[in-house]
Design an enzyme around this catalytic site. Sequence first.
Site, PDB file in Angstrom:
ATOM      1  N   GLU A   1       9.551 107.979 -52.678  1.00 48.83           N
ATOM      2  CA  GLU A   1       9.719 107.292 -51.397  1.00 48.83           C
ATOM      3  C   GLU A   1       9.160 108.174 -50.280  1.00 48.83           C
ATOM      4  O   GLU A   1       9.428 109.375 -50.238  1.00 48.83           O
ATOM      5  CB  GLU A   1      11.194 107.024 -51.106  1.00 48.83           C
ATOM      6  CG  GLU A   1      11.858 106.041 -52.030  1.00 48.83           C
ATOM      7  CD  GLU A   1      11.656 104.587 -51.622  1.00 48.83           C
ATOM      8  OE1 GLU A   1      10.960 104.339 -50.618  1.00 48.83           O
ATOM      9  OE2 GLU A   1      12.213 103.716 -52.310  1.00 48.83           O
TER      10      GLU A   1
ATOM     11  N   HIS B   1       6.512 104.411 -52.543  1.00 49.30           N
ATOM     12  CA  HIS B   1       7.266 103.462 -51.736  1.00 49.30           C
ATOM     13  C   HIS B   1       7.335 103.982 -50.310  1.00 49.30           C
ATOM     14  O   HIS B   1       7.035 105.140 -50.041  1.00 49.30           O
ATOM     15  CB  HIS B   1       8.708 103.346 -52.249  1.00 49.30           C
ATOM     16  CG  HIS B   1       8.837 103.021 -53.692  1.00 49.30           C
ATOM     17  ND1 HIS B   1       9.057 101.739 -54.145  1.00 49.30           N
ATOM     18  CD2 HIS B   1       8.817 103.802 -54.802  1.00 49.30           C
ATOM     19  CE1 HIS B   1       9.165 101.750 -55.464  1.00 49.30           C
ATOM     20  NE2 HIS B   1       9.020 102.993 -55.887  1.00 49.30           N
TER      21      HIS B   1
ATOM     22  N   ASP C   1       5.101  97.738 -49.733  1.00 42.46           N
ATOM     23  CA  ASP C   1       5.080  99.155 -49.379  1.00 42.46           C
ATOM     24  C   ASP C   1       4.270  99.982 -50.386  1.00 42.46           C
ATOM     25  O   ASP C   1       4.122  99.552 -51.520  1.00 42.46           O
ATOM     26  CB  ASP C   1       6.520  99.687 -49.273  1.00 42.46           C
ATOM     27  CG  ASP C   1       7.330  99.528 -50.563  1.00 42.46           C
ATOM     28  OD1 ASP C   1       7.372  98.415 -51.114  1.00 42.46           O
ATOM     29  OD2 ASP C   1       7.918 100.519 -51.007  1.00 42.46           O
TER      30      ASP C   1
ATOM     31  N   HIS D   1       4.091 100.421 -54.453  1.00 47.91           N
ATOM     32  CA  HIS D   1       5.008  99.362 -54.874  1.00 47.91           C
ATOM     33  C   HIS D   1       4.320  98.011 -54.728  1.00 47.91           C
ATOM     34  O   HIS D   1       4.511  97.103 -55.540  1.00 47.91           O
ATOM     35  CB  HIS D   1       6.265  99.438 -54.008  1.00 47.91           C
ATOM     36  CG  HIS D   1       7.468  98.824 -54.636  1.00 47.91           C
ATOM     37  ND1 HIS D   1       8.667  98.757 -53.988  1.00 47.91           N
ATOM     38  CD2 HIS D   1       7.677  98.244 -55.849  1.00 47.91           C
ATOM     39  CE1 HIS D   1       9.565  98.166 -54.771  1.00 47.91           C
ATOM     40  NE2 HIS D   1       8.988  97.844 -55.899  1.00 47.91           N
TER      41      HIS D   1
END
Length: 196
Positions: A127, A45, A173, A163
């Site tokens: 992330e 992400h 993303d 993602h």
Amino acid sequence: MSDSARSASAGRRWRQGWWSGAARRSSPNFGPRPVGMAVDLVVLHSISLPPGVYGGDAIERLFTNRLDWSAHPSFEAIRGLQVSAHFLLRRDGRALQFVSADQRAWHAGASTWRGRDNCNDFSIGIELEGLEGEAFEPAQYTALNGLLQALLRRYPLRAIAGHEHVAPGRKRDPGPGFDWRTLATLPGFPRTLELP
């Protein structure tokens, strides 16, 4: 170092799903994985809070349910959101961990990978501090490569996807700013991982 010593050393880097290579920031946003579910996917992400602003503690506050929704006008769009990821890689490559990788983090939402729904059940969410369409830092690729190698020592990972790949049309993303080729050509990159 022998293979057994290397394996023992790798095992010491994990404790109940927490990786010693990351600073721990425990999130309440997680749950158990389905019994017997193999963790075989990594979902990448990108995030920045406020959008396009790097540094600060807003991401940590979001993942730990401590974000001041009135601190920035853009936060109104996510007011009350309860989400998490297993890991966050900062722009300088520093790693933070919010959820034990043995547990189910709340990162992918409605998602499908290779005909399997609910990717949170069988994936690790990572992330990258960044914005869709913007380039990521070399330190983040290096840190991601090291994290993937550590994860492979503990989990039977088979693939890594964005993602955008597990929730197409809903999510974009990490986006076109993420260079999959750069990641795949780093020394020691796990060649066993399927890329999108």
